[in-house]
Design a protein around this motif. Structure first.
Motif, PDB file in Angstrom:
ATOM      1  N   GLU A  29       0.784  -1.074  -0.030  1.00 54.48           N
ATOM      2  CA  GLU A  29       0.013  -0.006   0.031  1.00 54.48           C
ATOM      3  C   GLU A  29       0.972   1.278   0.016  1.00 54.48           C
ATOM      4  OE1 GLU A  29      -3.250   0.218  -0.378  1.00 54.48           O
ATOM      5  OE2 GLU A  29      -3.616  -1.895  -0.246  1.00 54.48           O
ATOM      6  N   ALA A  30       2.343   1.068  -0.261  1.00 54.98           N
ATOM      7  CA  ALA A  30       3.024   2.269  -0.079  1.00 54.98           C
ATOM      8  C   ALA A  30       2.665   3.193  -1.369  1.00 54.98           C
ATOM      9  CB  ALA A  30       4.450   1.897  -0.368  1.00 54.98           C
ATOM     10  N   ARG A  31       2.617   4.641  -1.060  1.00 50.55           N
ATOM     11  CA  ARG A  31       2.213   5.328  -2.031  1.00 50.55           C
ATOM     12  C   ARG A  31       2.835   6.775  -1.831  1.00 50.55           C
ATOM     13  NH1 ARG A  31      -1.644   5.276   2.020  1.00 50.55           N
ATOM     14  NH2 ARG A  31      -2.560   7.219   2.658  1.00 50.55           N
ATOM     15  N   PRO A  32       3.220   7.347  -2.795  1.00 48.08           N
ATOM     16  CA  PRO A  32       3.732   9.088  -2.712  1.00 48.08           C
ATOM     17  C   PRO A  32       2.908   9.629  -1.937  1.00 48.08           C
ATOM     18  CG  PRO A  32       4.031   7.991  -4.916  1.00 48.08           C
ATOM     19  CD  PRO A  32       3.132   7.226  -4.232  1.00 48.08           C
ATOM     20  N   GLY A  33       3.940  10.503  -1.034  1.00 51.12           N
ATOM     21  CA  GLY A  33       3.040  11.338   0.177  1.00 51.12           C
ATOM     22  C   GLY A  33       2.273  10.587   1.213  1.00 51.12           C
ATOM     23  N   GLY A  34       2.360   9.367   1.373  1.00 51.60           N
ATOM     24  CA  GLY A  34       1.519   8.563   2.375  1.00 51.60           C
ATOM     25  C   GLY A  34       2.324   8.513   3.489  1.00 51.60           C
ATOM     26  N   PRO A  35       1.936   7.875   4.605  1.00 47.24           N
ATOM     27  CA  PRO A  35       2.398   7.804   5.848  1.00 47.24           C
ATOM     28  C   PRO A  35       4.064   7.257   5.913  1.00 47.24           C
ATOM     29  CG  PRO A  35       0.870   6.463   5.985  1.00 47.24           C
ATOM     30  CD  PRO A  35       0.522   7.188   4.852  1.00 47.24           C
ATOM     31  N   VAL A  36       4.989   7.418   6.778  1.00 49.49           N
ATOM     32  CA  VAL A  36       6.055   6.694   6.785  1.00 49.49           C
ATOM     33  C   VAL A  36       5.594   5.324   7.083  1.00 49.49           C
ATOM     34  CG1 VAL A  36       8.073   6.265   8.131  1.00 49.49           C
ATOM     35  CG2 VAL A  36       7.769   8.584   7.426  1.00 49.49           C
TER      36      VAL A  36
ATOM     37  N   GLU B  27      11.642   7.065  18.310  1.00 45.83           N
ATOM     38  CA  GLU B  27      11.038   8.446  18.072  1.00 45.83           C
ATOM     39  C   GLU B  27      12.268   9.119  17.213  1.00 45.83           C
ATOM     40  OE1 GLU B  27       8.592  10.500  21.401  1.00 45.83           O
ATOM     41  OE2 GLU B  27      10.535   9.540  22.182  1.00 45.83           O
ATOM     42  N   GLU B  28      13.713   9.051  17.450  1.00 46.83           N
ATOM     43  CA  GLU B  28      14.587   9.559  16.741  1.00 46.83           C
ATOM     44  C   GLU B  28      14.437   8.799  15.257  1.00 46.83           C
ATOM     45  OE1 GLU B  28      17.927   8.298  18.803  1.00 46.83           O
ATOM     46  OE2 GLU B  28      17.877   9.807  20.281  1.00 46.83           O
ATOM     47  N   ILE B  29      14.162   7.569  15.072  1.00 47.73           N
ATOM     48  CA  ILE B  29      14.406   7.107  13.900  1.00 47.73           C
ATOM     49  C   ILE B  29      13.075   7.727  12.987  1.00 47.73           C
ATOM     50  CG2 ILE B  29      13.873   4.971  12.575  1.00 47.73           C
ATOM     51  CD1 ILE B  29      15.401   3.672  14.940  1.00 47.73           C
ATOM     52  N   TRP B  30      12.013   7.497  13.589  1.00 48.58           N
ATOM     53  CA  TRP B  30      10.591   8.005  12.995  1.00 48.58           C
ATOM     54  C   TRP B  30      10.760   9.399  12.644  1.00 48.58           C
ATOM     55  CZ3 TRP B  30       6.728   5.122  16.857  1.00 48.58           C
ATOM     56  CH2 TRP B  30       7.122   3.798  16.693  1.00 48.58           C
TER      57      TRP B  30
ATOM     58  N   GLY C 272      11.007  12.936   4.510  1.00 42.82           N
ATOM     59  CA  GLY C 272       9.724  12.632   3.617  1.00 42.82           C
ATOM     60  C   GLY C 272      10.184  11.142   2.839  1.00 42.82           C
ATOM     61  N   HIS C 273       9.953  10.902   1.507  1.00 44.72           N
ATOM     62  CA  HIS C 273      10.059   9.510   1.125  1.00 44.72           C
ATOM     63  C   HIS C 273      10.943   9.480  -0.008  1.00 44.72           C
ATOM     64  CE1 HIS C 273       6.471   8.827   3.703  1.00 44.72           C
ATOM     65  NE2 HIS C 273       5.799   9.867   2.888  1.00 44.72           N
TER      66      HIS C 273
END
Length: 426
Positions: free
Chosen positions: A126-133, A377-380, A387-388
């Protein structure tokens, strides 16, 4: 940040569920956190829902519930998105494929975290440009998966933004055996809260073991080792806690072994204890005799309660938790005399046992939820900020990844595969 965890069944009990709840509770103090459970089979979860965290489900398995999904026609159709190689595949269906997909396309979050390989594959698809990390968590180990699942992981995980493993050894396996360009791979261990009970008394003459009653835990080896302990120190006891899938036959076999070895007054099968902390605190030594561990939650739990741990030096977790000779002992797998000798070394030396207990409490503080949550938290935060840019989007990019790095143990030449794919996408 808005953080959404995707969990197999948040209404059950198990190591992944417990560590997800613990992490979510710590994060909820600073972020908006939800746990989305694919399945719900009971009215209330076994573990308390962390304060400030939302728990919801996608498929209702409660037969008396108005929302019961067991009669849905898609519930009987096999899953096609959830990979067959995942050990839970038979529990998934065309209905779960649809519900998970709908959820991931609609989720409003900065970070979505999958907690098992099959769910990580859903995230990737379900990966998509602009989607969540998109973050996949590995709570087991790469080498413990079937070849079929490893191939699926190799195909799909390049569309994740990050993958976290619970040991550095497993992180190295992912880095060395898979080529996942743009995917950040980090080792972040599970967290264990500080115990709510006083530290164990080093004078207690009890060895404690805990975990699922499954063959890989090798409780039969532990019982044989404790037969040597009981012969030398008959005032000491061994308590084994745990149940598990299809555990009844193993429990009966262990009970017969205890009787055959004449250990009825020394070794006890205690069943499940929840919470486990008070039971750890009744002992002064913990024992782990597994043939393999993905991490070793019980090791950390015991150490946090003040018990030095005698553990097999199995892949992957124990050697990253225990400092041999300081806060516990590492011994060879399936080596009954070595296990018995390590236990007796601590049993026979009160001062050594007390010193190791203090060291165990101190060293296990590095697994405190606050420290582990900060690492996540640091990673995320870094991923959300950048961004992606690292995610391999696009049909050709994805296809080239699958040819070049994703497929494990490929059967034909890399050059030929890439050539065919480039011609296909011209």
């Amino acid at each position: 940040m808005r953080i959404s965890f995707l969990l197999h069944n948040g209404y059950h009990i198990g190591g992944t569920i417990r560590t997800t709840f613990t992490l979510a509770q710590e994060l909820a103090a600073r972020h908006e956190v939800e746990i989305v459970s694919v399945f719900r089979h009971r009215d209330a979860p076994i573990l308390d829902v962390p304060e400030g965290v939302t728990l919801r489900h996608l498929v209702d398995l409660r037969r008396k519930s108005p929302g019961y999904d067991g009669g849905h026609p898609d519930f009987a159709r096999p899953a096609k998105v959830f990979p067959r190689g995942d050990g839970r595949w038979k529990q998934y269906s065309a209905l779960t494929d649809a519900r998970i997909g709908d959820h991931l396309r609609a989720v409003e979050a900065d970070v979505v975290v999958g907690t098992r390989p099959g769910l990580n594959v859903h995230l990737a698809k379900e990966a998509r440009p602009g989607g969540p990390v998109l973050v996949g968590q590995e709570h087991l180990i790469l080498d413990g998966h079937t070849y079929r699942l490893r191939r699926e992981i190799g195909h799909q995980y390049a569309l994740l933004d990050a993958l976290t493993t619970v040991t550095e050894a497993d992180a190295r396996a992912y880095r060395n055996r898979l080529r996942l360009p743009g995917v950040r791979i980090d080792a972040v261990p599970n967290s264990v809260p500080a115990p709510s009970v006083p530290p164990a008394d080093p004078a207690a003459k009890v060895v404690v073991a805990a975990g699922r009653l499954i063959p890989v835990k090798r409780y039969d080896v532990l019982i044989d080792a404790f037969a040597e302990v009981a012969a030398a120190r008959p005032d000491w006891k061994l308590r084994i806690y745990g149940t598990g899938d299809a555990s009844d036959n193993l429990r009966k076999a262990l009970a017969r072994q205890i009787e055959r070895r004449g250990l009825g007054e020394h070794v006890f099968l205690m069943g499940t204890a929840n919470p486990m902390e008070p039971e750890w605190a009744k002992g002064s030594i913990a024992a782990v005799t597994s043939q393999r561990e993905s991490f070793g939650m019980t090791i950390v739990e015991a150490m946090r309660c003040g018990l030095p741990v005698v553990s097999t030096d199995c892949p992957h977790g124990p050697r990253e938790i225990i400092e041999d000779g300081v806060d516990g002992r590492l011994v060879p797998v399936d080596d009954v005399p070595a296990i018995a000798g390590a236990l007796l070394a601590l049993i026979d030396d009160d001062g050594l046992r007390e010193k190791a207990a203090r060291a165990a409490r101190t060293s296990s503080e590095r697994f405190d939820p606050a420290r582990i949550a900060t690492r996540h938290e640091e990673i995320w935060t870094e991923l959300v900020t950048r961004g992606h840019a690292g995610r391999a989007h696009g049909r050709l990019g994805d296809a080239l990844h699958r040819a070049a790095g994703g497929v494990i143990d490929a059967g034909y030449s890399l050059k030929a595969r890439i050539g065919r794919l480039v011609r296909r996408f011209r």
